[in-house]
Design an enzyme around this catalytic site. Structure first.
Site, short mmCIF file in Angstrom:
data_model
loop_
_atom_site.label_atom_id
_atom_site.label_comp_id
_atom_site.label_asym_id
_atom_site.label_seq_id
_atom_site.Cartn_x
_atom_site.Cartn_y
_atom_site.Cartn_z
N SER A 10 36.88 29.08 37.33
CA SER A 10 38.22 29.69 37.30
C SER A 10 39.30 28.79 37.88
CB SER A 10 38.21 31.03 38.05
OG SER A 10 37.73 30.85 39.37
N ASP A 183 44.64 37.68 45.58
CA ASP A 183 43.23 38.07 45.72
C ASP A 183 42.56 37.40 46.91
OD1 ASP A 183 42.89 35.46 44.86
OD2 ASP A 183 41.70 35.96 43.09
N HIS A 186 41.52 32.82 44.98
CA HIS A 186 42.01 31.72 44.14
C HIS A 186 43.31 31.16 44.72
CE1 HIS A 186 39.45 33.96 41.24
NE2 HIS A 186 39.15 32.73 40.85
#
Length: 208
Positions: A10, A183, A186
């Protein structure tokens, strides 16, 4: 023209940088400004991908392999999800062996990824590989620094004449509130800028 291939999890996708696309386009601008050449990039990031998934991509995905074959610059992000899974397992089992296994597995898979890339690039023009070490999104978790530092040390052992590791661990340490997305895992746009700058600092040899 410079062909840049970004493969990984990601972080390569740019999750958390809603409008900026993550570190890949930011690093591309550094490449363009430094090497004075147009950059075409391909983002092959899979959110949640463990190192085994990335190894499978370079082994069996024909489009990924084709892109890697012609790439002048390759970046790799891998290993974070392996250790994240281990942390989740540890919270239930309290067995440090889950970290040992995740570390061994992820480093072996990354080693295999590099071997496959070298096979794909055999006999090709000069190219460079850049990997990104892991920052610690959960510094309050007592075991995390220890295992992430061990992982990063193993990652650095892969360095050679055309492979360097962008070191972002120290840059994120103590700056999580400014560099992480909502979050708390990240990077945000500033965090991805830090990653792009760390990649840039590793230079561009043997390309320039």
């Amino acid at each position: 023209m410079i062909h840049y291939a970004a493969i990984g999890d990601s972080l390569t996708s740019g999750i958390g940088d809603l409008f900026g696309g993550g570190f890949v386009p930011k690093y591309s601008r550094f490449i363009q400004d430094t090497l004075h050449s147009q950059v075409v990039y391909e983002k092959m990031g899979v959110s949640g991908a463990r190192s085994a998934r990335i190894l499978s991509m370079v082994n069996y995905d024909h489009s990924v392999r084709s892109i890697l074959r012609v790439a002048d610059i390759i970046t790799i992000t891998a290993g974070g999800n392996d250790l994240l899974d281990a942390a989740k397992a540890f919270s239930y089992q309290r067995d440090p062996d889950v970290f040992k296994q995740a570390l061994a597995t992820s480093i072996q898979n990354i080693s295999s990824v590099l071997s496959v890339i070298r096979q794909l690039k055999s006999g090709s023009k000069p190219y460079l590989i850049r990997m990104v070490d892991l920052y610690n999104p959960s510094p309050s978790f007592p075991e995390s620094d220890y295992w992430i530092t061990r992982f990063n040390s193993r990652l650095e052992s892969f360095e050679n004449w055309n492979l360097k590791v962008a070191k972002v661990f120290a840059a994120f340490q103590g700056n999580e509130s400014e560099l992480l997305w909502l979050d708390r895992f990240h990077p945000n746009s500033r965090g991805y800028r830090v990653i792009a700058e760390a990649l840039h600092k590793q230079g561009y040899k043997p390309l320039g």
